[in-house]
Design an enzyme around this catalytic site. Structure first.
Site, PDB file in Angstrom:
ATOM      1  N   LYS A  71      15.534  36.045  48.583  1.00  0.00           N
ATOM      2  CA  LYS A  71      15.080  34.819  47.900  1.00  0.00           C
ATOM      3  C   LYS A  71      15.215  33.606  48.826  1.00  0.00           C
ATOM      4  CE  LYS A  71      18.094  35.138  44.443  1.00  0.00           C
ATOM      5  NZ  LYS A  71      18.741  36.408  44.736  1.00  0.00           N
ATOM      6  N   ARG A 148      19.799  31.930  35.995  1.00  0.00           N
ATOM      7  CA  ARG A 148      20.318  33.293  36.078  1.00  0.00           C
ATOM      8  C   ARG A 148      20.752  33.812  34.719  1.00  0.00           C
ATOM      9  NH1 ARG A 148      22.272  32.926  41.902  1.00  0.00           N
ATOM     10  NH2 ARG A 148      22.921  35.001  42.536  1.00  0.00           N
ATOM     11  N   ARG A 182      24.197  41.141  56.174  1.00  0.00           N
ATOM     12  CA  ARG A 182      23.949  39.693  56.273  1.00  0.00           C
ATOM     13  C   ARG A 182      25.001  39.026  57.153  1.00  0.00           C
ATOM     14  NH1 ARG A 182      22.056  37.062  51.006  1.00  0.00           N
ATOM     15  NH2 ARG A 182      23.851  38.109  50.089  1.00  0.00           N
ATOM     16  N   ARG A 226      29.647  36.496  54.315  1.00  0.00           N
ATOM     17  CA  ARG A 226      30.049  35.881  53.050  1.00  0.00           C
ATOM     18  C   ARG A 226      31.168  36.690  52.421  1.00  0.00           C
ATOM     19  NH1 ARG A 226      24.638  34.555  49.587  1.00  0.00           N
ATOM     20  NH2 ARG A 226      26.004  35.343  47.962  1.00  0.00           N
ATOM     21  N   ARG A 237      27.742  42.452  41.722  1.00  0.00           N
ATOM     22  CA  ARG A 237      26.693  41.423  41.607  1.00  0.00           C
ATOM     23  C   ARG A 237      25.376  42.061  41.153  1.00  0.00           C
ATOM     24  NH1 ARG A 237      27.018  39.333  47.412  1.00  0.00           N
ATOM     25  NH2 ARG A 237      25.167  38.115  46.899  1.00  0.00           N
TER      26      ARG A 237
HETATM   27  P1  AMP Z   1      23.889  33.494  45.584  1.00  0.00           P
HETATM   28  O1  AMP Z   1      24.067  32.833  46.920  1.00  0.00           O
HETATM   29  O2  AMP Z   1      22.632  33.088  44.891  1.00  0.00           O
HETATM   30  O3  AMP Z   1      24.055  34.994  45.680  1.00  0.00           O
HETATM   31  O4  AMP Z   1      25.082  32.959  44.663  1.00  0.00           O
HETATM   32  C1  AMP Z   1      26.431  33.177  45.004  1.00  0.00           C
HETATM   33  C2  AMP Z   1      27.281  33.108  43.763  1.00  0.00           C
HETATM   34  O5  AMP Z   1      27.207  31.779  43.201  1.00  0.00           O
HETATM   35  C3  AMP Z   1      26.853  34.018  42.641  1.00  0.00           C
HETATM   36  O6  AMP Z   1      27.336  35.342  42.770  1.00  0.00           O
HETATM   37  C4  AMP Z   1      27.471  33.315  41.426  1.00  0.00           C
HETATM   38  O7  AMP Z   1      28.868  33.521  41.361  1.00  0.00           O
HETATM   39  C5  AMP Z   1      27.257  31.847  41.783  1.00  0.00           C
HETATM   40  N1  AMP Z   1      25.957  31.360  41.254  1.00  0.00           N
HETATM   41  C6  AMP Z   1      24.873  30.953  41.972  1.00  0.00           C
HETATM   42  N2  AMP Z   1      23.889  30.567  41.161  1.00  0.00           N
HETATM   43  C7  AMP Z   1      24.340  30.735  39.903  1.00  0.00           C
HETATM   44  C8  AMP Z   1      23.774  30.516  38.610  1.00  0.00           C
HETATM   45  N3  AMP Z   1      22.526  30.053  38.450  1.00  0.00           N
HETATM   46  N4  AMP Z   1      24.550  30.799  37.529  1.00  0.00           N
HETATM   47  C9  AMP Z   1      25.805  31.241  37.662  1.00  0.00           C
HETATM   48  N5  AMP Z   1      26.387  31.487  38.848  1.00  0.00           N
HETATM   49  C10 AMP Z   1      25.678  31.236  39.958  1.00  0.00           C
END
Ligand code: AMP
Length: 291
Positions: A71, A148, A182, A226, A237
């Site tokens: 994404k 989400r 990653r 990460r 996840r």
């Molecule tokens: P990402 O980089 O998009 O994988 O996000 C990393 C982490 O941030 C996720 O695993 C969630 O813990 C948190 N996170 C990011 N976006 C959201 C969202 N829209 N709602 C809830 N948690 C989020």
């Protein structure tokens, strides 16, 4: 292209208020709704909404898809192409973690378990980001990682009319390999991937080949991973995605806004096909010709 500047500043976090906000959203004036005495500050969301002088706006697109699908990669490329900001809520969460602010310890626990942070926290972070953008004259956006949950989607739908939702898809074994491969350059922030994916087609799944995206020599010794890209956390996840985020796909599908895109391979193969699917390949050609 039309221009728009809309900002979520705060809003109430209840279906009742979402309806009220959607009634108010056509008003270009700044809207603030007072919280009720029993509401905690973190559940309060308000929306100042603005359009440009012509009442027009830039694209408002959303990227959905499992962790590791890409994404961020495609949203960031499109944001450069279309001249709108790429706003990744995961980045907002990581910025908050790095700030060691009052929320950071609690957020770190949630993120490192692969769980979603509470809706009101993520909406507060996003609201602040959009507000900051508005002061810089940003118009439109490409959201990555938001919404989400159905509640987040309802809140967003209550305050603006998202044009298109791009749902990126990739087989699950490739998602896991991509998360584990990653790497991020701790100095320039560049994103790379050391995974060399070459999975044969099996059980009805097409084969897929995604070459690694290796860092340049100046980044090679500065790579970090990460904290939530471990096998155990990535699997959680993915589970959370299927459980809580997949219904968001249905939400937009029912509204006729979902564009499904199965990634055919790595970036060189997927990018032109994605542009064609989005009908913006002409923009890319013009940009390349001008470069
Ligand atoms: P990402 O980089 O998009 O994988 O996000 C990393 C982490 O941030 C996720 O695993 C969630 O813990 C948190 N996170 C990011 N976006 C959201 C969202 N829209 N709602 C809830 N948690 C989020």
């Amino acid at each position: 292209m039309a221009t728009l500047n809309r900002v979520i500043r705060s809003a109430y976090y209840s279906p009742f208020t979402i309806r009220r906000l959607s009634d108010l959203v056509s008003d270009p004036a700044s809207i603030r709704i007072a919280s009720t005495p029993n509401q905690s500050p973190c559940t309060r969301i308000t929306l100042p909404v603005s359009r440009d002088a012509l009442g027009t706006r830039s694209v408002q697109w959303v990227f959905l898809g499992c962790p590791g699908v890409g994404k961020g990669t495609y949203a960031s490329r499109l944001s450069n192409l279309l001249g709108v900001p790429h706003i990744a809520t995961g980045d907002l969460v990581r910025d908050e973690l790095a700030s060691s602010g009052p929320l950071s310890k609690k957020l770190a626990e949630i993120v490192n378990k692969g769980q979603l942070v509470p809706d009101e926290v993520i909406i507060d972070l996003l609201s602040k980001r959009l507000e900051k953008g508005q002061t810089k004259g940003e118009t439109g956006f490409i959201l990555d990682g938001f919404p989400r949950t159905i509640r987040q989607a309802e809140i967003l739908e209550g305050v603006t009319d998202i044009d298109m939702v791009i749902n990126l898809k990739l087989r699950e074994d490739a998602l896991l390999a991509k998360c584990l491969g990653r790497r991020i350059c701790s100095q320039c922030g560049g994103n790379f991937n050391v995974a060399a994916i070459d999975f044969k087609g099996e059980n009805g799944q097409p084969g897929i080949c995604m070459p690694p995206l290796l860092p340049p020599p100046q980044c090679a010794s500065k790579l970090i991973t990460r904290t939530d890209d471990t096998e155990e956390v990535v699997k959680e996840r993915l589970r959370v995605y299927h459980d809580q985020c997949e219904p968001v796909e249905d939400f937009y599908r029912a509204r006729g806004k979902l564009l499904e895109f199965n990634l055919p391979g790595g970036i060189p193969e997927s990018w032109p096909k994605l542009l064609r699917a989005l009908h913006v390949e002409d923009l890319d050609n013009k940009q390349s010709a001008a470069a």
